[in-house]
Design a protein around this motif. Structure first.
Motif, PDB file in Angstrom:
ATOM      1  N   ALA A  74      23.945   4.789  -1.011  1.00  0.00           N
ATOM      2  CA  ALA A  74      23.005   4.557  -1.629  1.00  0.00           C
ATOM      3  C   ALA A  74      21.556   4.528  -1.134  1.00  0.00           C
ATOM      4  N   MET A  75      21.493   4.227   0.142  1.00  0.00           N
ATOM      5  CA  MET A  75      20.146   4.513   1.008  1.00  0.00           C
ATOM      6  C   MET A  75      19.698   6.030   0.762  1.00  0.00           C
ATOM      7  N   GLN A  76      20.774   6.728   1.210  1.00  0.00           N
ATOM      8  CA  GLN A  76      20.434   8.134   0.995  1.00  0.00           C
ATOM      9  C   GLN A  76      20.108   8.714  -0.201  1.00  0.00           C
ATOM     10  N   ALA A  77      20.492   7.985  -1.426  1.00  0.00           N
ATOM     11  CA  ALA A  77      20.271   8.714  -2.752  1.00  0.00           C
ATOM     12  C   ALA A  77      18.857   8.090  -2.918  1.00  0.00           C
ATOM     13  N   ARG A  78      18.411   6.836  -2.456  1.00  0.00           N
ATOM     14  CA  ARG A  78      17.022   6.071  -2.548  1.00  0.00           C
ATOM     15  C   ARG A  78      16.032   7.103  -1.936  1.00  0.00           C
ATOM     16  N   VAL A  79      16.305   7.513  -0.853  1.00  0.00           N
ATOM     17  CA  VAL A  79      15.334   8.122  -0.025  1.00  0.00           C
ATOM     18  C   VAL A  79      15.097   9.398  -0.523  1.00  0.00           C
ATOM     19  N   ARG A  80      16.301  10.018  -1.271  1.00  0.00           N
ATOM     20  CA  ARG A  80      16.013  11.645  -1.783  1.00  0.00           C
ATOM     21  C   ARG A  80      15.347  11.656  -3.069  1.00  0.00           C
ATOM     22  N   PRO A 102      11.102  13.880  -2.412  1.00  0.00           N
ATOM     23  CA  PRO A 102      11.826  14.956  -2.959  1.00  0.00           C
ATOM     24  C   PRO A 102      12.137  15.907  -1.630  1.00  0.00           C
ATOM     25  N   LEU A 103      11.263  16.107  -0.861  1.00  0.00           N
ATOM     26  CA  LEU A 103      11.694  17.011   0.351  1.00  0.00           C
ATOM     27  C   LEU A 103      12.869  16.775   1.004  1.00  0.00           C
ATOM     28  N   ALA A 104      13.225  15.287   1.008  1.00  0.00           N
ATOM     29  CA  ALA A 104      14.507  14.997   1.914  1.00  0.00           C
ATOM     30  C   ALA A 104      15.560  15.493   1.098  1.00  0.00           C
ATOM     31  N   GLY A 105      15.320  15.522  -0.272  1.00  0.00           N
ATOM     32  CA  GLY A 105      16.582  16.164  -0.887  1.00  0.00           C
ATOM     33  C   GLY A 105      16.602  17.532  -0.782  1.00  0.00           C
ATOM     34  N   ALA A 106      15.333  18.110  -0.770  1.00  0.00           N
ATOM     35  CA  ALA A 106      15.309  19.577  -0.734  1.00  0.00           C
ATOM     36  C   ALA A 106      15.836  20.247   0.549  1.00  0.00           C
ATOM     37  N   TRP A 107      15.623  19.625   1.674  1.00  0.00           N
ATOM     38  CA  TRP A 107      15.902  19.722   2.983  1.00  0.00           C
ATOM     39  C   TRP A 107      17.433  19.263   3.367  1.00  0.00           C
ATOM     40  N   GLY A 108      17.975  18.568   2.533  1.00  0.00           N
ATOM     41  CA  GLY A 108      19.499  18.042   2.836  1.00  0.00           C
ATOM     42  C   GLY A 108      19.505  17.110   3.620  1.00  0.00           C
ATOM     43  N   ILE A 109      18.343  16.120   3.982  1.00  0.00           N
ATOM     44  CA  ILE A 109      18.190  15.171   5.005  1.00  0.00           C
ATOM     45  C   ILE A 109      19.444  14.122   4.596  1.00  0.00           C
ATOM     46  N   GLU A 110      20.176  13.756   5.950  1.00  0.00           N
ATOM     47  CA  GLU A 110      21.463  12.850   5.452  1.00  0.00           C
ATOM     48  C   GLU A 110      20.969  11.596   6.336  1.00  0.00           C
ATOM     49  N   VAL A 111      21.309  10.439   5.741  1.00  0.00           N
ATOM     50  CA  VAL A 111      21.274   9.059   6.104  1.00  0.00           C
ATOM     51  C   VAL A 111      22.789   8.759   7.128  1.00  0.00           C
ATOM     52  N   LEU A 112      22.561   8.723   8.581  1.00  0.00           N
ATOM     53  CA  LEU A 112      23.810   8.486   9.230  1.00  0.00           C
ATOM     54  C   LEU A 112      24.140   7.071   9.449  1.00  0.00           C
ATOM     55  N   SER A 113      23.279   6.320   9.696  1.00  0.00           N
ATOM     56  CA  SER A 113      23.118   4.699   9.855  1.00  0.00           C
ATOM     57  C   SER A 113      21.983   4.296   9.585  1.00  0.00           C
ATOM     58  N   TYR A 114      21.997   2.892   9.358  1.00  0.00           N
ATOM     59  CA  TYR A 114      20.671   2.220   9.433  1.00  0.00           C
ATOM     60  C   TYR A 114      21.054   0.670   9.411  1.00  0.00           C
ATOM     61  N   GLY A 115      20.013  -0.015   9.919  1.00  0.00           N
ATOM     62  CA  GLY A 115      20.080  -1.598   9.854  1.00  0.00           C
ATOM     63  C   GLY A 115      19.180  -2.367  11.036  1.00  0.00           C
ATOM     64  N   GLU A 116      18.779  -3.415  10.537  1.00  0.00           N
ATOM     65  CA  GLU A 116      18.051  -4.138  11.538  1.00  0.00           C
ATOM     66  C   GLU A 116      16.712  -3.244  12.247  1.00  0.00           C
ATOM     67  N   GLY A 117      15.987  -2.849  11.534  1.00  0.00           N
ATOM     68  CA  GLY A 117      14.917  -1.989  11.939  1.00  0.00           C
ATOM     69  C   GLY A 117      15.197  -0.730  12.751  1.00  0.00           C
ATOM     70  N   LEU A 118      16.533  -0.367  12.631  1.00  0.00           N
ATOM     71  CA  LEU A 118      16.905   1.000  13.271  1.00  0.00           C
ATOM     72  C   LEU A 118      17.418   1.906  12.097  1.00  0.00           C
ATOM     73  N   ALA A 119      17.446   3.231  12.198  1.00  0.00           N
ATOM     74  CA  ALA A 119      17.944   3.970  11.430  1.00  0.00           C
ATOM     75  C   ALA A 119      18.187   5.576  12.191  1.00  0.00           C
ATOM     76  N   THR A 120      19.272   6.150  11.876  1.00  0.00           N
ATOM     77  CA  THR A 120      19.843   7.431  12.256  1.00  0.00           C
ATOM     78  C   THR A 120      19.819   8.574  11.062  1.00  0.00           C
ATOM     79  N   LEU A 121      18.858   9.549  11.013  1.00  0.00           N
ATOM     80  CA  LEU A 121      19.105  10.582  10.133  1.00  0.00           C
ATOM     81  C   LEU A 121      19.218  11.873  10.744  1.00  0.00           C
ATOM     82  N   ARG A 122      19.735  12.637   9.947  1.00  0.00           N
ATOM     83  CA  ARG A 122      20.295  14.200  10.370  1.00  0.00           C
ATOM     84  C   ARG A 122      19.706  15.299   9.466  1.00  0.00           C
ATOM     85  N   LEU A 123      19.089  16.128  10.187  1.00  0.00           N
ATOM     86  CA  LEU A 123      18.441  17.292   9.305  1.00  0.00           C
ATOM     87  C   LEU A 123      19.508  18.562   9.588  1.00  0.00           C
TER      88      LEU A 123
END
Lengths: 136, 136, 136, 136
Positions: D5-11, D15-36
């Motif tokens: 749901a977070m990945q959908a929210r971000v894309r 829109p660039l996040a979706g165009a580039w296929g950016i993935e949310v791997l994890s997030y929480g408590e002020g931290l986040a890991t994403l993948r391009l």
């Protein structure tokens, strides 16, 4: 090199460090912690430590972190320094924790977190790059 | 406000400005030119002006440029400052030319170009943002 | 090199420039003006151009300004880029004016001012340093 | 909110996040890991991921870290972003680890470390501040 010898090295290399009474608390393996005592002439109106004093402290802290990786020999100079002020520090001593993120042949880079002594949260955050002399 | 009155205002607000002998040469309409005299205690090994001295000069210069837009009343504080060193300045006086790029209600932003006195090319370039007090 | 040839050079070197339709409007003597057309996929909620699009535009603009000093041959790469957003641009084309402040052997440095097309005031300001390849 | 749901929210929000296929791997408590993911159109000559792609990835990663502190509701916008390139990444996927250093009422601040997938050392480091909308 002992902590006292490192502190003497730094105060010799950066006269402002001596004039401000900056102390080296610990250093090693790309890390360094320094302390700027509370001083009347470092304050801004409202009783907060001035920006230039925090910038100078951070600059010296990164130099010690770099020196820790090169046995006290480092002729590189600050190439850039960016500071963001997060909270107004009270009129107390300030601690700086420096960390080398990259040690390169011509450019090194690191960050410094500044905290009022006794505070949990940082009052400022710094990133800085250093260039080997002769490379600019 | 006369230039002399502005200089007194700045040295009162930032004690370091007075301790370093920083002079206000001109100011008005979001611009300001300041001068840091050559001083033994501002040098780094090799006879170059220290980074913290240049950062402090730039910080004060931007404050004067902001004060020029508000009739000498400005309670905002530096929110961030980024300096890039371009050439090692010789052990001479340094001039700082500050320019407000944006004057905002809660955040202002500008740049400062630093030159060794008599030099054509800048020795450092600064960008800095200032926050109205109470807004952080 | 003609403006059309420079634009082709840039779109070949930075595929994103082509994908985004970035145009070279003028360049020469360390200066360059580029244009990012309004595009649906560059927007953020609220109808403002996205930060990454502005950063990409500024990055390409500085490259053209550097190429203008080296007859289109420049193998240096972005070493750092700092952008400050000053006003939310409307969902229009954006112009970038780049200026080389220092051209060095191993490090170059410049600034880029970004404006919504037709606007008097900048929407963002960028400073960036570039390193000769092989020097990091 | 689930990672999907977070990945959908971000894309949706960028829109660039979706165009580039950016993935949310994890997030929480002020931290986040994403993948391009590795993409042909993100490359620069020499087979390295382009600067604008890394900046865009870092920008989105910080937004997810901020969203993690506000249950997915955050209307703040990037106020500034500074990236330093430390090593040329190979033409692989890139991971971004974002961390909120300060969450403030009007300004928040954090850092993002970027690494080529599988690499131990970072390829770039980012600091960024975010302003609550309406506060500029």
């Amino acid at each position: 090199m002992s902590i006292a010898a490192m502190q003497a090295r730094v105060r010799e290399g950066v006269p402002l460090a001596g004039a401000w009474g900056i102390e080296v608390l610990s250093y090693g393996e790309g890390l360094a912690t320094l302390r700027l005592p509370a001083r009347e002439d470092m304050l801004r109106p409202g009783g907060t430590v001035s920006g230039p004093a925090l910038m100078g402290l951070a600059d010296v802290a990164m130099w010690v972190a770099l020196l820790s990786l090169s046995e006290g020999r480092d002729e590189s100079l600050t190439a850039s320094l960016a500071i963001t002020f997060l909270r107004r520090p009270p009129a107390t001593a300030v601690l700086a924790e420096a960390r080398v993120i990259k040690r390169g042949r011509t450019l090194s880079y690191g960050e410094v977190t500044l905290r009022a002594e006794g505070a949990a949260e940082p009052c400022a955050h710094v990133t800085t790059s250093w260039a080997a002399t002769g490379s600019k």
